[in-house]
Design a protein around this motif. Structure first.
Motif, PDB file in Angstrom:
ATOM      1  N   LYS A 177      83.692  38.488  -2.004  1.00 43.10           N
ATOM      2  CA  LYS A 177      83.085  37.671  -1.112  1.00 43.10           C
ATOM      3  C   LYS A 177      83.200  36.229  -1.273  1.00 43.10           C
ATOM      4  O   LYS A 177      82.930  35.897  -2.654  1.00 43.10           O
ATOM      5  CB  LYS A 177      81.699  38.163  -0.877  1.00 43.10           C
ATOM      6  CG  LYS A 177      81.335  39.581  -0.320  1.00 43.10           C
ATOM      7  CD  LYS A 177      79.820  39.991  -0.006  1.00 43.10           C
ATOM      8  CE  LYS A 177      79.797  41.012   0.590  1.00 43.10           C
ATOM      9  NZ  LYS A 177      80.637  42.371   0.799  1.00 43.10           N
ATOM     10  N   THR A 216      84.251  37.835   3.949  1.00 37.94           N
ATOM     11  CA  THR A 216      84.770  38.913   2.939  1.00 37.94           C
ATOM     12  C   THR A 216      86.202  38.941   3.244  1.00 37.94           C
ATOM     13  O   THR A 216      86.817  39.111   4.238  1.00 37.94           O
ATOM     14  CB  THR A 216      83.985  40.281   3.431  1.00 37.94           C
ATOM     15  OG1 THR A 216      82.403  39.816   3.216  1.00 37.94           O
ATOM     16  CG2 THR A 216      84.220  41.347   2.532  1.00 37.94           C
ATOM     17  N   SER A 247      88.114  42.911  -0.361  1.00 34.17           N
ATOM     18  CA  SER A 247      86.723  42.886  -0.307  1.00 34.17           C
ATOM     19  C   SER A 247      85.646  41.882  -1.046  1.00 34.17           C
ATOM     20  O   SER A 247      84.531  41.936  -0.987  1.00 34.17           O
ATOM     21  CB  SER A 247      85.699  44.431  -0.334  1.00 34.17           C
ATOM     22  OG  SER A 247      86.632  45.212   0.402  1.00 34.17           O
TER      23      SER A 247
END
Ligand SMILES: [Zn+2]
Length: 315
Positions: free
Chosen positions: A37, A30, A35
């Motif tokens: 992924k 991540t 954030s």
């Protein structure tokens, strides 16, 4: 894993790093900044990932237990191997000697980080069912200097720390075994504990004890404990209480599993670590419980710990 197998799998720094990278990517990465992924380029020459979305770069170790560590992957692998290949353990001093590393402190800190991972992993689960629970007092040391890490180690090495007793709540789930486990035992109907937990009770009060018990054990469990210590209040919210007066009964008979766990963990702390600082007692207990709870994993223990160390989100 036998030591020969270990070294055939991980003969050098590159093999450890590759395995670490493999586990890290299997676990999913991540981006620390946006954030997102698993949207990364691997920049091999820099040992970094670059986020395809925001361009943020982070190192292979970033966000894992090894973040900020200057020690080689090989050290971490060897430490995890040695810590999981025996019911007992190695002291930081012994590991430092085996690795031939000049300084004690980084090895000590690495082992404690591994113990933190072990604790975090076990904290994902609560105990439930028939529970044995009791407090035990561990002899610990504490140093005068609360801030200076290095001085503290020096003081402890010179035996300057004062003695104190630290309260630990010891809990074991004593669930009846399922059908498959019973068959394995060839019809022997004895019960075995599945899991144990040992938690330092910060200020040793009933209020703290209650909080510790309720954080670690499901409330629909039955608790078996010591009547004499007025634990009725601490355990009042659990489904069922069985309290025994331990001045009449032998604790080894009423609470056999935690009695054994207490004896064994104290003997490891004394014989291998020669006493520990109260501030770090929980970490040593984490290691003992983690290994106890996985005592049937055999050679898988190392890989499981590696997965936990890589997968644990450290930020
Ligand atoms: Zn990003």
């Amino acid at each position: 894993m036998k030591i020969i197998e270990y070294f055939s799998h991980y003969p050098d720094e590159d093999s450890c790093k590759l395995e670490f990278k493999h586990y890290r990517e299997s676990n999913g990465i991540t981006c620390k900044k946006c954030s997102s992924k698993n949207t990364f380029w691997w920049l091999g020459s820099k040992n970094q990932y670059e986020c395809k979305k925001c361009g943020f770069r982070m190192s292979l170790k970033s966000g894992t237990v090894m973040e900020n560590s200057k020690l080689p992957y090989q050290y971490w692998f060897i430490a995890m191997h040695l810590m999981t290949c025996t019911k007992k353990t190695f002291s930081a001093y012994e590991l430092q000697k085996q690795l031939g590393h000049k300084y004690y402190e980084p090895i000590w800190a690495m082992m404690h980080k591994i113990r933190l991972v072990m604790g975090k992993r076990d904290d994902l689960y609560n105990l439930s069912g028939d529970i044995e629970a009791d407090e035990s007092y561990f002899s610990t040391l504490y140093s005068e200097n609360e801030n200076e890490f290095t001085n503290e180690i020096e003081e402890l090495k010179r035996g300057k720390g004062s003695q104190r007793k630290t309260a630990v709540l010891v809990m074991a789930s004593n669930k009846k075994m399922n059908q498959r486990e019973l068959l394995k035992q060839k019809g022997n109907l004895t019960t075995k504990p599945k899991f144990i937990k040992m938690k330092v009770v910060e200020d040793g009060t009933i209020k703290e004890l209650k909080k510790t018990a309720e954080t670690n054990v499901d409330l629909d469990s039955s608790i078996k404990s010591d009547k004499a210590k007025s634990y009725r209040k601490a355990f009042e919210n659990f489904n069922k209480l069985e309290m025994y007066d331990m001045s009449v009964f032998e604790s080894e008979k009423i609470l056999p599993w935690i009695s054994k766990a207490i004896t064994n963990s104290k003997s490891i702390i004394q014989a291998i670590h020669h006493g520990v600082d109260s501030k770090y007692l929980q970490n040593y207990l984490n290691e003992f419980c983690y290994k106890y709870n996985r005592r049937n994993f055999g050679e898988k223990q190392f890989n499981r710990l590696l997965i936990a160390a890589v997968g644990f989100v450290w930020y």
